[in-house]
Design a protein around this motif. Structure first.
Motif, PDB file in Angstrom:
ATOM      1  N   THR C 196      43.790  45.919  42.384  1.00 52.37           N
ATOM      2  CA  THR C 196      43.836  45.799  40.957  1.00 52.37           C
ATOM      3  C   THR C 196      42.360  46.114  40.531  1.00 52.37           C
ATOM      4  OG1 THR C 196      44.971  44.962  39.111  1.00 52.37           O
ATOM      5  CG2 THR C 196      43.697  43.440  40.353  1.00 52.37           C
ATOM      6  N   PRO C 197      42.456  46.934  39.373  1.00 54.90           N
ATOM      7  CA  PRO C 197      41.076  47.041  38.621  1.00 54.90           C
ATOM      8  C   PRO C 197      40.309  45.790  38.242  1.00 54.90           C
ATOM      9  CG  PRO C 197      42.661  48.705  37.564  1.00 54.90           C
ATOM     10  CD  PRO C 197      43.416  47.624  38.513  1.00 54.90           C
ATOM     11  N   SER C 198      39.275  45.754  38.562  1.00 56.80           N
ATOM     12  CA  SER C 198      38.602  44.374  38.086  1.00 56.80           C
ATOM     13  C   SER C 198      38.488  44.375  36.403  1.00 56.80           C
ATOM     14  CB  SER C 198      37.081  44.486  38.764  1.00 56.80           C
ATOM     15  OG  SER C 198      36.738  43.037  38.549  1.00 56.80           O
ATOM     16  N   PRO C 199      39.218  43.717  35.911  1.00 54.84           N
ATOM     17  CA  PRO C 199      39.634  43.781  34.529  1.00 54.84           C
ATOM     18  C   PRO C 199      38.517  43.858  33.471  1.00 54.84           C
ATOM     19  CG  PRO C 199      40.179  41.586  34.957  1.00 54.84           C
ATOM     20  CD  PRO C 199      39.598  42.066  36.193  1.00 54.84           C
ATOM     21  N   GLN C 205      36.839  49.713  39.627  1.00 56.07           N
ATOM     22  CA  GLN C 205      36.509  49.282  41.228  1.00 56.07           C
ATOM     23  C   GLN C 205      37.881  48.339  41.185  1.00 56.07           C
ATOM     24  OE1 GLN C 205      32.820  47.232  41.537  1.00 56.07           O
ATOM     25  NE2 GLN C 205      33.996  45.673  42.569  1.00 56.07           N
ATOM     26  N   LEU C 206      38.348  48.666  42.245  1.00 52.22           N
ATOM     27  CA  LEU C 206      39.672  47.944  42.864  1.00 52.22           C
ATOM     28  C   LEU C 206      39.463  46.933  43.683  1.00 52.22           C
ATOM     29  CD1 LEU C 206      42.237  50.845  43.682  1.00 52.22           C
ATOM     30  CD2 LEU C 206      41.798  49.666  41.532  1.00 52.22           C
ATOM     31  N   ALA C 246      33.321  35.379  45.520  1.00 52.30           N
ATOM     32  CA  ALA C 246      33.735  36.297  44.317  1.00 52.30           C
ATOM     33  C   ALA C 246      32.767  37.461  44.117  1.00 52.30           C
ATOM     34  CB  ALA C 246      34.250  35.539  43.146  1.00 52.30           C
ATOM     35  N   THR C 247      33.086  38.533  43.727  1.00 51.34           N
ATOM     36  CA  THR C 247      32.182  39.671  43.827  1.00 51.34           C
ATOM     37  C   THR C 247      32.043  40.180  42.267  1.00 51.34           C
ATOM     38  OG1 THR C 247      34.057  41.258  44.327  1.00 51.34           O
ATOM     39  CG2 THR C 247      32.527  40.505  46.199  1.00 51.34           C
ATOM     40  N   SER C 248      33.002  39.753  41.264  1.00 51.37           N
ATOM     41  CA  SER C 248      33.100  40.470  40.069  1.00 51.37           C
ATOM     42  C   SER C 248      33.872  39.646  39.158  1.00 51.37           C
ATOM     43  CB  SER C 248      33.704  41.815  39.875  1.00 51.37           C
ATOM     44  OG  SER C 248      34.983  41.920  40.491  1.00 51.37           O
ATOM     45  N   ASP C 249      33.677  39.596  37.995  1.00 53.72           N
ATOM     46  CA  ASP C 249      34.321  39.126  36.860  1.00 53.72           C
ATOM     47  C   ASP C 249      34.632  37.579  36.969  1.00 53.72           C
ATOM     48  OD1 ASP C 249      34.709  41.066  35.039  1.00 53.72           O
ATOM     49  OD2 ASP C 249      36.206  42.200  35.941  1.00 53.72           O
TER      50      ASP C 249
END
Lengths: 346, 346, 346
Positions: C196-199, C205-206, C246-249
């Motif tokens: 899913t898109p990183s919100p 980025q999925l 975790a890599t994002s958000d």
């Protein structure tokens, strides 16, 4: 609220319900969602079976309606046909559906037993689209019982007092009584005003002025009126004149007063001249006067409602002019009694 | 609502009821229409017998009043004397009439048994027209029970706290109790403030300041006050001084708190200096301070009302200062009991 | 109102209660005055024993509180310690005191039996002062029952419909059910969104996105979430991932919904990114989106409340997503039953 259920109520102007847009409203204190697909009007209880969110905040998906809280999907009969996250749909997952039709420029909703919803009961109101007439369109919301507005329309003697400044009705208008005739769905009022200024287009010209209106359950007024040469009232023996011989101010008005909830009503009305007796300018002038007059009514009726609300056991003393009100109240009481004698509607 | 009916209530300022103009208001939750013809004040129930429209939306026709909904005509006794469209008037077509008089610049209405309406019961308030005094005039509407405002006026210890910023009353004012004396219609409060700044005109000057007020049923305050040379309190043995020997800030105020409906009250007040102790400028300054102070009261009492309304079984713990409140509540309870023991008033 | 009393309710943001300032509010329809002296928070019934004026219109005097109607002085335990004009203080002159503490940036008030007020029951919410997180702070008042907002937070399937425009949640989010686990004080919800898109920060980025929240009595939500490289859901067997990978958000949110009165609620919330995954700009963007989303909720829930209020006997048809709601309602019902089985709290 004391209104019949087996009746067609005006819910909306047709031209205010575009294709695939949801409209939420209440009639007889019941929330209803209206929408239209492929020309067909649908009316459902405006309350999702899941958690009672209003469906009118949802979205149209073809002829279906999606509740936009948790995504329950309804067909136009009110049956839930999809629930996110589960495959099985409980058969009882359905909301009430109301018969609804688009006729004479209004959306009509039948609040009672669907099997008794007979479109032929819808009165022949003057549609704002009727090519014979030029009509303006107005809507007024009231914080008052619809019944008080019905009563107002069932006794035009108030014109001399409430509308002295707008319609300019003289005092002696209220001294004579109209002819009142029972109809299957209400009653007809007829009246001649002899030797009176033609109200809208030719106030300098004295005419015999005729007005006739039907007031019909559940609260629909259909009226036409016109000026005739002096002596016409006498010549017609104060009976109904030949419409085609009118010489001025031939006009019509359709009005519907819908009980939305307790002390909440919506008043739909249109009015204007016959095309052979007036133009856009006259239509606009008639609408302006009518708007002013109906605001005068609203001021009076809202104040009357406030007095009634602080009166412990309100009673009235009827006058001779109240004959139409009494007849209409009796007809409504009879209809409500008949309904409760049949199978339960609610 | 817990107020005596056999009492004169202030309904309006005299100068706000011009000849032949109708004024609608409520007292004890009863709608009343007031008007004045040839100097005489009339007060009727503000509710047409026909369909309960407010008569205050009507028009004066000489000493008569015309309901402007369907034209019923009333004489000043409340009897219907004409109905459009019919000749016969039912004798029961009449509304309640209330005794009403114009005295001391106020319109007073008697809400109880008309036979007991004795004008001599109207207290000797200071009229804004009294040539001895210069007075300003104010009206404040409250969303609170009149009784809470009465209680406020029956205990001036609140001046130290609510009015620290407006009247500038010091904390120790609330440490001493006033002298309280029973009167036939209420009670009298007397107080000396020793060695205190003369509040309005000479704050730089220390005086002995005397204030006396009567608080009378159904909610009338009549007060005068004045500064005296230092030592006067002692010299008068803390009793009532000779008014004519006051040296500064001799002023008066009349106040009336009328229960309009549940949690709805109207507060009429006037205040200002004696002409020999002040001028227009002092009057304006006193009014400005009083307005500010009464808004402070309104903030406190409206908030108090909100707390009471969300308290299931509200009870109070009286203080020594509550003696006047308790006496007044007992007097009101006795009057109400006497009324219900006589013939029914409602 | 149907809420447990033996619970810590969020009354205010800590940073909105400055030293020596009084704050009036209501919880469970009980008026409460809060103030803080020397770092300690006091909470008393906001109702003077004398004549029920609100103490929150009073003033702080050291650790004492002065009612500014007639000057009664309270210590922080609720005992009256001084009354102007009298020496003797009745021992019963005291108001209820509530346990209150300042923890994690919120003022918490215990509404039940003071002996059971255990601070260890306060959940480990993310404080807006926590140095690991960057968080914005918001407050929304609702004219709706707190329970309806709790229900909203207990079923995130609404994200696909209510928040399609703000959070951009896709329809199929609502097709899968979260993992729900019972906790001593509520329940935990866990969910993977695969591919899913990183919100917030990297919509191009999925990722595999994980979110976990606890919903705890009396209405507290504590949540963290984060994006992981594609395949992580599978690699973690759809279980809880290692937070540090975790890599994002990576972000958190704390939310508290407090029942102020009937159909009156206050919603406190904070949200933002972990400092190692975002900056002030990202925090502001997340807050803006969250504010927009919570207004969407308010529109829906307020309309839902209006429908419920005009529905005589409201019933619901639960869906598979309602499992969390049902569990929470059962837990609350059990707590209320336990309370009424012990000694009376009110």
């Amino acid at each position: 609220m004391n209104y019949p259920r087996n009746a067609w109520y005006v819910a909306s102007w047709s031209n205010q319900l575009p294709e695939s847009q949801l409209a939420g409203l209440t009639i007889l204190d019941e929330p209803i969602v209206l929408w239209r697909t492929g020309g067909k009007v649908h009316a459902l209880a405006d309350r999702c079976v899941h958690r009672l969110a209003p469906l009118s905040l949802g979205r149209c998906e073809g002829s279906h309606l999606r509740c936009m809280y948790h995504g329950f999907l309804y067909d136009s009969s009110g049956q839930v046909v999809a629930i996110p996250g589960q495959d099985k749909i409980p058969p009882r997952a359905r909301v009430r559906s109301y018969p609804a039709v688009d006729i004479h420029g209004w959306i009509w909703v039948w609040m009672g037993d669907p099997e008794k919803a007979d479109e032929s009961l819808i009165p022949a109101t003057y549609s704002i689209d009727d090519p014979q007439w030029l009509q303006g369109q107005g809507t007024i919301d009231y914080n008052a019982e619809a019944q008080l507005i019905h009563d107002n329309l069932l006794d035009f003697s108030h014109l001399s007092f409430v509308h002295a400044n707008s319609f300019g009705t003289p005092d002696d208008f209220s001294e004579s009584l109209p002819k009142v005739t029972a109809l299957p769905q209400g009653m007809r009022f007829e009246r001649w005003l002899v030797n009176t200024p033609s109200p809208f287009s030719h106030p300098e010209q004295l005419v015999d002025f005729y007005q006739q209106y039907d007031f019909l359950v559940p609260g629909i007024l259909v009226m036409w009126f016109g000026g005739f040469t002096a002596g016409s009232a006498q010549a017609n023996n104060f009976g109904r004149p030949d419409f085609s011989r009118a010489t001025s101010d031939v006009g019509c008005t359709s009005q519907a007063v819908t009980p939305m909830g307790p002390r909440q009503s919506r008043y739909f009305f249109s009015t204007g001249p016959h095309r052979s007796h007036g133009d856009e300018a006259l239509k606009d002038a008639m609408m302006a006067t009518t708007q002013q007059a109906f605001e005068e009514d609203r001021t009076m009726i809202t104040a009357q409602q406030a007095i009634i609300d602080r009166t412990p056991s309100p009673t009235v003393i009827p006058s001779a002019h109240d004959r139409g009100i009494t007849m209409f109240h009796n007809m409504v009481a009879r209809l409500i009694k008949e309904e409760s004698g049949g199978r339960a509607q609610h």
